[in-house]
Design an enzyme around this catalytic site. Structure first.
Site, short mmCIF file in Angstrom:
data_model
loop_
_atom_site.label_atom_id
_atom_site.label_comp_id
_atom_site.label_asym_id
_atom_site.label_seq_id
_atom_site.Cartn_x
_atom_site.Cartn_y
_atom_site.Cartn_z
N ASN A 80 0.46 -1.14 -0.06
CA ASN A 80 0.05 -0.12 0.06
C ASN A 80 1.05 1.20 0.06
O ASN A 80 0.28 2.28 0.51
CB ASN A 80 -0.83 -0.09 1.04
CG ASN A 80 -1.72 -1.31 1.28
OD1 ASN A 80 -1.75 -2.11 2.21
ND2 ASN A 80 -2.61 -1.55 0.22
N ILE A 87 1.41 7.06 0.59
CA ILE A 87 0.53 5.89 1.46
C ILE A 87 -1.03 5.71 1.00
O ILE A 87 -1.71 6.78 0.95
CB ILE A 87 0.63 6.15 2.66
CG1 ILE A 87 2.24 6.05 3.32
CG2 ILE A 87 0.22 5.01 3.41
CD1 ILE A 87 2.41 6.69 4.56
N CYS A 88 -1.36 4.63 0.75
CA CYS A 88 -2.75 4.39 0.23
C CYS A 88 -3.47 3.83 1.75
O CYS A 88 -3.27 2.60 1.89
CB CYS A 88 -2.78 3.50 -0.75
SG CYS A 88 -4.62 3.17 -1.24
N LEU A 89 -4.10 4.64 2.44
CA LEU A 89 -4.37 4.36 3.68
C LEU A 89 -5.71 5.11 3.84
O LEU A 89 -5.80 6.05 3.57
CB LEU A 89 -3.60 4.72 4.90
CG LEU A 89 -4.06 4.29 6.29
CD1 LEU A 89 -4.42 2.80 6.42
CD2 LEU A 89 -2.91 4.82 7.32
#
Lengths: 165, 103
Positions: A80, A87-89
């Site tokens: 991620n 950041i893919c959150l």
């Protein structure tokens, strides 16, 4: 100039100092409270153990109604995390809540390290290896863990040189 | 044996809330929010309760619901249960709260 966002960040900093969360540390940069440097220590009993990963957090005057932009500065290998460190959150995007603070953001990223979400891959190779070849995945992670120490050494040496001159 | 000459009643109060800190600005709801403190608008800063029983400063909440109409703590759809003034601050500002003095 003091604004609500800046005063909120001062509170975040105070809370971090009084009640420091385990395994993360952060501080605003010397001349701009809207930009922070942070370090996340890789959690124990995970492939990221002993890693010291540096990040930056960039806040806007809309904080805490809008999340900061958070990026890994240290090289990362994670399903991620994008190549540029982004950041893919969910909590940094559509699930953001104004009740989060710097400590909450960093501890969420720390737990993301060992609990990747393969459904929204930002690094397709990392996502693929995580699902199909865990040994190779852990080998790649071990490499960036070692790299994270080198980054710190470079910095220490740089500071020593400054002192000498 | 004795006669009662004077009798004073004292009432203590606090907001009937689960948590007395506004989770958005991190200031106690008894005090004005960060924004109002900076703009010297302490008297206008009131508390708002949702149907979910979570409470925040009205100023903090009104900015958040503009972009996302859910409670920042429990993620439920936000609907206002009540809005209140802060009586202590009101009395201080009107000079009616002077320590030991009888009101």
């Amino acid at each position: 100039m003091s604004t609500p966002a800046r005063r909120r960040l001062m509170r975040d900093f105070k809370r971090l100092q009084q009640d420091p969360p385990a395994g993360v540390s952060a501080a605003p940069t010397e001349n701009n409270i809207m930009i922070w440097n942070a370090v996340i220590f890789g959690p124990h009993d995970t492939p990221f153990e002993d890693g010291t990963f540096k990040l930056t957090l960039e806040f806007t005057e809309e904080y805490p109604n809008k999340p900061p932009t958070v990026k890994f500065v240290s090289k990362m290998f994670h399903p991620n995390v994008y190549a540029d460190g982004g950041i893919c959150l969910d909590i940094l995007q559509n699930r953001w809540s104004p009740t989060y603070d710097v400590a909450a953001i960093l501890t969420s990223i720390q737990s993301l390290l060992d609990e990747p979400n393969p459904n929204s891959p930002a690094n397709s190779l990392a996502a693929q290896l995580y699902q199909e070849n865990r040994r190779e995945y852990e080998k790649r992670v071990a490499a960036i863990v070692e790299q994270s120490w080198l980054n710190f050494q470079d910095e220490d040496e740089g500071e020593d040189m400054k002192k000498d001159t | 044996m004795f006669t009662l000459k004077k009798w004073n009643a004292v009432a203590m109060w606090s907001w009937d809330v689960e948590c007395d800190t506004c989770a958005i600005c991190r200031v106690q709801v008894m005090d004005a929010c960060l924004r109002c403190q900076g703009e010297n608008k302490q008297d206008d800063c009131v508390v708002i309760w949702g149907e979910c029983n979570h409470s925040f400063h009205n100023c903090c909440m009104s900015l958040w619901v503009k972009q996302n109409n859910r409670c920042p703590l429990c993620q439920q759809e936000w609907s206002t249960q009540a809005k209140g003034v802060n009586f202590t601050r009101l009395l201080i500002s009107e000079g009616r709260w002077a320590g030991e003095q009888e009101v």
